[in-house]
Motif scaffolding. Structure first.
Motif, mmCIF file in Angstrom:
data_model
loop_
_atom_site.group_PDB
_atom_site.id
_atom_site.type_symbol
_atom_site.label_atom_id
_atom_site.label_comp_id
_atom_site.label_asym_id
_atom_site.label_seq_id
_atom_site.Cartn_x
_atom_site.Cartn_y
_atom_site.Cartn_z
ATOM 1 N N UNK A 143 -7.229 37.271 17.521
ATOM 2 C CA UNK A 143 -7.647 36.519 16.339
ATOM 3 C C UNK A 143 -6.554 36.598 15.294
ATOM 4 N N UNK A 144 -6.006 35.447 14.925
ATOM 5 C CA UNK A 144 -5.054 35.344 13.819
ATOM 6 C C UNK A 144 -5.770 34.675 12.664
ATOM 7 N N UNK A 182 -17.748 32.971 22.654
ATOM 8 C CA UNK A 182 -18.380 34.250 22.339
ATOM 9 C C UNK A 182 -17.586 34.989 21.254
ATOM 10 N N UNK A 183 -16.265 34.945 21.374
ATOM 11 C CA UNK A 183 -15.422 35.579 20.367
ATOM 12 C C UNK A 183 -15.623 34.930 19.001
ATOM 13 N N UNK A 184 -15.740 33.606 18.974
ATOM 14 C CA UNK A 184 -15.953 32.891 17.719
ATOM 15 C C UNK A 184 -17.253 33.322 17.055
ATOM 16 N N UNK A 208 -10.826 27.697 13.849
ATOM 17 C CA UNK A 208 -11.911 27.584 12.868
ATOM 18 C C UNK A 208 -11.340 27.522 11.464
ATOM 19 N N UNK A 209 -11.972 26.753 10.619
ATOM 20 C CA UNK A 209 -11.741 26.842 9.178
ATOM 21 C C UNK A 209 -13.083 27.212 8.564
ATOM 22 N N UNK A 219 -10.158 40.116 19.122
ATOM 23 C CA UNK A 219 -11.515 39.617 18.941
ATOM 24 C C UNK A 219 -12.388 40.101 20.098
ATOM 25 N N UNK A 220 -13.631 40.396 19.812
ATOM 26 C CA UNK A 220 -14.556 40.865 20.832
ATOM 27 C C UNK A 220 -15.229 39.687 21.524
ATOM 28 N N UNK A 221 -15.252 39.716 22.849
ATOM 29 C CA UNK A 221 -15.895 38.640 23.601
ATOM 30 C C UNK A 221 -15.104 38.295 24.841
ATOM 31 N N UNK A 222 -15.804 37.782 25.843
ATOM 32 C CA UNK A 222 -15.134 37.433 27.095
ATOM 33 C C UNK A 222 -14.730 35.965 27.142
ATOM 34 N N UNK A 223 -15.261 35.156 26.242
ATOM 35 C CA UNK A 223 -14.898 33.742 26.159
ATOM 36 C C UNK A 223 -14.546 33.415 24.711
#
Length: 491
Positions: A400-401, A333-335, A362-363, A326-330
């Motif tokens: 990210x799964x 941010x990734x979410x 997340x769902x 996943x892209x992001x540093x936190x």
């Protein structure tokens, strides 16, 4: 003055055809209607190359890369489109394949390089792939699709009866395009014979390589009727290409080389099969030695691994799990990036810890794309995709799964998705961390005998005989002469 719909469509089509005009095919010399310019072909290649590299990775072997560059450029010079900036690459995949992208990009997998047994086999396939580019097969396929689709669309506008036949017509169009693609493959086989012969190779060896392809397809259960395949049957191609090569050599007498020993020495040490450093599945667990993590794989699920993602699914295909970066540093941010990338509507959002690693769960439901200003159309609950996403911060990355299925089955599948995600943990087992790949080793046959006897004398187990036979292009009872170079598998 406003024209009726059908008349307007035909006028636009006529104008498009006039603007596009006809061009002469570089190989056949015939004038053809082509909707893709050479600049567009080059642009497609330039845009596609980064995706190919990201998906498959490049195989780092300077001597092999120099070899395919040297032979590729020699062949490009004698091709029908010597003005194209051809480029040649070896991608890091065990799959036996070669493919070409418009604009001059040609790719060989390390899997196919391992299965060639001489330079002439390679040269034949090289000529085949260059042939796809020089004969403008991508542009011609696009033309066929455009004209066929226009015909169907116009017919639907004209009559109710035609509209009722549209589904059947689409199926017929699909069969026509398969046949069209098979014609391109056959044309490229003929070009491959010509090009490889012109740079001095014996194209009969290209024919023999189709015997290897036939064995591979039969072993993997990919035997399908010829009329349902985009590629002609390898056995049929073997006979056809052999005749083409013999005809070419009769018409153009000369010395045509094979160069077996030089090729065998060049591929010695090449990685064979899956490379453990890219991740591997063993006893229902996925291990990644380089990134040092592991997680469980549901029993009997099928898996597919690449440098940018790992995916797995049950045989019924009603659910899917996907691992990627996943892209992001936190985590937050990734979410946000994941939500934007997949157009998610988030239903649940919770933070937790998974085996000591910070995670965000997340769902979501994936929303269909819509045109700006259009109202959101109601979704069919039977086709809504619901996704459970576990974002896990570990080792300087955020993984990210995603576990996904239709919403109606999501509750049933959720425990499986959760078991996989919550099994994500650090990999510490030295055996898995230090797992070495199998490699091609080249040996000298110690004495005359059958291929089966030779493999036994070189210490190869009986259960690898079919693998080794396919790799060497030999059958168990084939006679092998003392002093012949032959491939075995080792570490």
């Amino acid at each position: 003055m406003r024209l009726p719909k059908i008349t307007s469509s035909l006028v636009l089509l006529s104008a498009f055809l006039l603007l596009s005009g006809c061009s002469r095919n570089p190989v056949s010399g015939k004038r053809e209607l082509i909707f893709m310019s050479q600049d567009q072909e080059k642009a497609i290649g330039q845009q596609s190359h980064p995706s190919v590299v990201a998906t498959m990775g490049l195989y780092e072997d300077k001597k092999l890369q120099d070899f395919i560059n040297d032979k590729g450029q020699a062949m490009a010079k004698i091709s029908h489109r010597s003005d194209l900036p051809f480029q040649f690459f070896i991608v890091d995949s065990p799959v036996v394949n070669a493919f070409a992208v418009p604009g001059g990009y040609v790719y060989f997998t390390r899997g196919i390089m391992a299965h060639f047994n001489n330079e002439a086999e390679f040269a034949g396939v090289l000529g085949h792939e260059i042939g796809h580019i020089t004969a403008r097969h991508s542009a011609r396929q696009q033309r066929t699709q455009i004209l066929s689709q226009v015909g169907l669309i116009a017919g639907v506008m004209v009559s109710e009866q035609f509209r009722q036949m549209a589904d059947a017509a689409q199926q017929s169009l699909g069969l026509f395009l398969l046949s069209h693609s098979r014609a391109h493959e056959s044309e490229s086989d003929e070009i491959g014979v010509e090009y490889s012969s012109k740079i001095g190779y014996d194209a009969v060896e290209m024919a023999d390589f189709f015997g290897t392809l036939k064995r591979l397809s039969e072993r993997s259960g990919q035997v399908i009727p010829t009329f349902q395949s985009t590629h002609p049957d390898p056995g049929d191609r073997q006979q056809t290409v052999k005749k083409l090569a013999q005809q070419y050599q009769k018409k153009h007498p000369g010395t045509y080389v094979v160069n077996r020993d030089s090729y065998m020495r060049m591929i010695e040490g090449m990685v064979y099969g899956e490379d453990p450093k890219q991740g591997f599945v063993e006893n229902s667990v996925f291990y990644h030695p380089e990134l040092k993590f592991q997680f469980p794989v549901p029993k009997e699920w099928r898996t597919e691994n690449s440098p940018i993602q790992f995916q797995m699914a049950p045989k019924d295909g009603k659910s899917l799990m996907l691992l990627t970066l996943a892209q992001g540093s936190t985590l937050d941010e990734a979410a946000q990036n994941v939500i934007k990338q997949y157009n998610f509507k988030v239903l649940e959002n919770t933070k937790r810890t998974i085996n000591g690693n910070q995670a965000l769960v997340l769902v979501s439901e994936q929303q269909p794309q819509q045109q700006q200003g259009q109202a959101q159309a109601p979704q069919d609950p039977n086709t809504v995709v619901r996704v459970g996403t576990w974002l896990i911060q570990y080792g300087g990355n955020i993984y990210a799964l995603h576990g996904m299925s239709y919403a109606a089955q999501f509750t049933t599948n959720l425990p499986t998705f959760r078991t996989v995600a919550e099994g994500f943990r650090i990999l510490t087992d030295p055996d898995k961390l230090n797992r070495k790949p199998e490699r091609i080793l080249v040996k000298t046959v110690p004495r005359n005998g059958t291929f089966e006897e030779t493999m036994r004398s070189l210490g190869m187990p009986a259960n690898r005989l079919e693998d080794l036979g396919t790799l060497n292009g030999m059958q168990p009872k084939d006679v092998v002469q003392q002093g012949t170079l032959i491939k075995i598998i080792g570490k």
